[in-house]
Scaffold this active site. Structure first.
Site, mmCIF file in Angstrom:
data_model
loop_
_atom_site.group_PDB
_atom_site.id
_atom_site.type_symbol
_atom_site.label_atom_id
_atom_site.label_comp_id
_atom_site.label_asym_id
_atom_site.label_seq_id
_atom_site.Cartn_x
_atom_site.Cartn_y
_atom_site.Cartn_z
ATOM 1 C CD GLU A 306 -2.825 -1.162 2.442
ATOM 2 O OE1 GLU A 306 -3.999 -1.516 2.289
ATOM 3 O OE2 GLU A 306 -2.363 -0.851 3.559
HETATM 4 C C1 ACM Z 1 -1.987 -5.261 4.385
HETATM 5 O O1 ACM Z 1 -3.047 -5.742 4.806
HETATM 6 N N1 ACM Z 1 -1.864 -3.951 4.190
HETATM 7 C C2 ACM Z 1 -0.860 -6.097 4.091
#
Ligand code: ACM
Length: 531
Positions: A306
Site C-alpha cells: 500500500e
Molecule cells: C496489508 O493488509 N496492508 C498487508
C-alpha cells in the site's frame, strides 16, 4: 469420531485399548536433549487440564525415527532457516503407556502438543482415559504463522506471550510482528532515539502507545523459541511510514498528502523517497538495530504494501534497494505481495493477501462503505494486484498464503455468539468494510485453491493468518478474534488432509476446556457445540 486434535494428524490408527492419565503418571525423557521439552509439556498439561504428572513412569519420550517416513516431506520454507529441522513425530497410546518420538526435540515437542490436546479433551474428574492410538504426523508447510499488528493497538509483552501460547498449542511456528506503521513505532533503534521517544507515543485514536525495549524483545524471542516459534520482525516501508515522519520530519516528503475519510480522520499518501540519500542512511540504521534483536529469524519482513501515492518505478526502486540491504546483512527478505512488482529474486518470499473478490466487492456492496476519495486509490491498487502472483512466480519466489477472506482475522464474525453477552463485542470488533466470515467459512478452503496460478505446494512457503488492530482495543478483543479462528489457520497450514466440517466442528468443540482453564477469551460461535 477422529481424535479431538487440531490440526488433524496426517495418519492415525485406532487399536483397541485405553491408557489412563492421572496426577501420578510421570514423563520420562530417554535422552538429555528432551528434558526441556518434557518439562514444558508437564507445565502445559498442568495449565490446560490441571494434572500434575509426577510419580510413576507412564509417558516416555525419545529420539527415534520409526515410521516417520510414512508422512510426506514438508513443503515450504522455515522462518529460522534451519535446513535440518524435522517436525515429524510418532505418538502411541497403548495399555502399558504412552510413547512419543521424533528425529529432533522439535518433533517430540510437536508430538507432546498432540498429547496435550488429547489429555485436555478427555479430562474428567482427575483422570483422562485416552483411547489407544498410533499417530504418525508431520506438517504440510514449514512456515505456519500469525502476523500480529502491535501498532494500531500496542499489545504489552504479557499479551504477546499469551498469543505465543496459542500458537504453540496449534503447532504454529512463526510470530510475524508488524512493528511499524503510520500510527506508531514499536522497536528501539538507539541511533534514532526519536522513533521511540516520539514515534512510539501514538496508536489509533486516543489509545496508549508503547514499544518493546530490547530486554522485553529478548524475553519474547526467547519465550517463543522455547516453544519452537520464530519471531519475524516487520519494518513496513516505503508506505505506512507516518510515525517515522512524526519522529524525524526531515525524512518526510516536502509536500504531505492525504485522503480525507470524512470522519475527522485521513489516510496518508506519503512514502519514503528512494532518491534521497538520508532515507537510506535511516533504513540502514534501522536494519542494523532491529536485525540483532531477532536472532532466530532468517528473514526480515520489509512490508512494501500500500505505498499509495508513490510512482510504480519509485516503489520498485525502493524495494530492490531495501532487499539488497537486508541480504547484505545475511538475512532473507519477505514482503507483502506488492514487492513482486520490483525486480526481486527467487530468494525473496512474497506474502499474498489481496484477493480479486475484494475488487469485485469494491465495485459493488463495499463501495458505499469506503470514503469516496479513497475508492479510486483502492480500485487502482487492486487492479495492479491481479498481476502480483504471476510476477512472483515468474521471479521464482515462493508465496506465503494469507488470503484476506480466510485468514484476515479482523474480518467480523458472521454468525451470532451463543452467549448474548458477546453480541456487543461481535458488532464492534472487526473492520466493517470486510465481508463477515463464519468459523466454517474460515476453514472451508485449501491453499491450492486460493489463486489460479498457485497449483503446487512447491510454490508455497507457508500459510499465515493476520490480525490488524484498528478495531481491536484490548486483550479481550484480540483473543475474541484469534479464537476460535487460529486453530483453523493451523489446520490449513499443517494438515495434508482436506477438512470435513462436521468432524472439524467436533474437534474444535473439544478445545474450549483448555481455553477456559487458561482464561483465554473466545468467540462462542453458535456453529459449535462447545464443551
Ligand atoms: C496489508 O493488509 N496492508 C498487508
Amino acid at each position: 469420531m477422529t481424535l479431538p486434535v487440531i490440526p488433524a494428524p496426517a495418519t492415525e490408527t485406532s487399536p483397541d485399548g485405553t491408557f489412563v492419565i492421572r496426577d501420578d503418571v510421570a514423563v520420562v525423557a530417554q535422552s538429555a536433549e528432551l528434558i526441556e521439552v518434557a518439562a514444558r509439556f508437564v507445565d502445559d498439561v498442568q495449565a490446560d487440564a490441571g494434572f500434575t504428572l509426577a510419580g510413576n513412569p507412564g509417558i516416555t519420550v525419545m529420539i527415534d525415527t520409526a515410521g516417520l517416513e510414512e508422512v510426506a516431506p514438508v513443503a515450504g520454507l522455515r522462518a529460522d532457516g534451519n535446513e535440518d529441522a524435522d517436525e515429524r513425530y510418532g505418538l502411541e497410546v497403548a495399555g502399558d503407556g504412552v510413547r512419543v518420538w521424533g528425529a529432533t526435540a522439535e518433533g517430540v515437542h510437536r508430538g507432546l502438543t498432540t498429547l496435550r490436546q488429547l489429555i485436555a479433551a478427555h479430562a474428567h474428574d482427575g483422570t483422562a482415559v485416552l483411547p489407544a492410538t498410533r499417530i504418525i504426523d508431520g506438517p504440510r508447510f514449514a512456515w505456519r504463522g500469525l502476523s500480529l499488528d502491535v501498532v494500531r493497538t500496542f499489545h504489552a509483552p504479557d499479551e504477546v506471550r499469551r498469543v505465543i501460547d496459542m500458537l504453540s498449542l496449534y503447532k504454529l511456528n512463526v510470530l510475524h510482528l508488524h512493528l511499524t506503521d503510520d500510527q506508531g513505532w514499536r522497536v528501539e533503534v538507539p541511533s534514532r532515539p526519536m522513533l521511540t521517544e516520539v514515534g512510539a507515543k501514538g496508536a489509533v485514536g486516543d489509545r496508549a502507545g508503547g514499544y518493546y525495549t530490547r530486554d522485553e524483545l529478548a524475553e519474547l524471542v526467547a519465550y517463543a523459541a522455547e516453544r519452537f516459534v520464530t519471531v519475524v520482525p516487520e519494518i513496513d516501508m516505503p508506505g505506512h511510514t507516518t510515525a517515522v515522519f512524526s519522529a524525524y520530519p526531515e525524512l518526510a516528503p516536502a509536500e504531505l498528502r492525504s485522503v480525507d475519510l470524512g470522519d475527522g480522520t485521513s489516510i496518508p499518501l506519503n512514502t519514503f523517497e528512494p532518491e534521497r540519500p538520508e532515507i537510506w542512511a535511516f533504513v540502514e540504521d534501522v536494519l542494523d538495530a532491529v536485525i540483532p534483536q531477532f536472532p532466530q529469524s532468517a528473514y526480515v519482513h520489509i512490508g512494501g504494501d500500500e505505498a499509495w501515492g508513490m510512482p510504480d518505478e519509485a516503489h520498485a526502486a525502493f524495494v530492490e534497494r531495501a532487499a539488497a540491504l537486508v541480504r547484505e546483512r545475511g538475512k532473507r527478505v519477505v514482503g507483502w505481495q506488492e514487492i513482486a512488482r520490483a525486480a526481486i529474486s527467487s530468494d525473496e518470499v512474497v506474502q499474498y493477501w489481496l484477493e480479486p473478490r475484494q475488487l469485485e466487492s469494491l465495485d459493488g456492496d463495499a463501495s458505499s462503505m469506503v470514503p469516496s476519495d479513497l475508492l479510486p486509490v483502492l480500485v487502482e491498487h487492486m487492479k495492479k494486484a491481479a498481476q502480483d502472483v504471476p510476477r512472483a512466480i515468474a521471479h521464482g519466489s515462493r508465496l506465503i498464503m494469507s488470503p484476506t477472506s480466510r485468514l484476515y482475522f479482523d474480518c467480523p464474525h458472521a454468525e451470532p455468539s451463543s452467549d448474548p453477552a458477546q453480541e456487543e463485542l461481535r458488532q464492534r470488533v472487526g473492520l466493517p468494510f470486510y465481508t463477515p466470515v463464519s468459523i466454517r467459512g474460515g476453514i472451508d478452503w485449501d491453499p491450492l485453491e486460493v489463486t489460479p496460478e498457485v497449483t503446487s505446494d512447491t510454490q508455497i512457503a507457508g500459510v499465515e493468518a493476520a490480525i490488524w488492530c484498528e478495531t481491536i482495543t484490548s486483550q479481550e478483543d484480540l483473543e475474541f478474534m484469534l479464537l476460535p479462528r487460529l486453530p483453523g489457520a493451523a489446520e490449513k497450514a499443517w494438515s495434508p488432509n482436506p477438512t470435513d466440517w462436521p468432524d472439524y466442528a467436533t474437534r474444535l468443540s473439544h478445545q474450549s476446556p483448555t481455553w477456559r482453564s487458561r482464561e483465554w477469551t473466545w468467540f462462542k460461535s453458535v456453529e459449535i457445540d462447545w464443551k
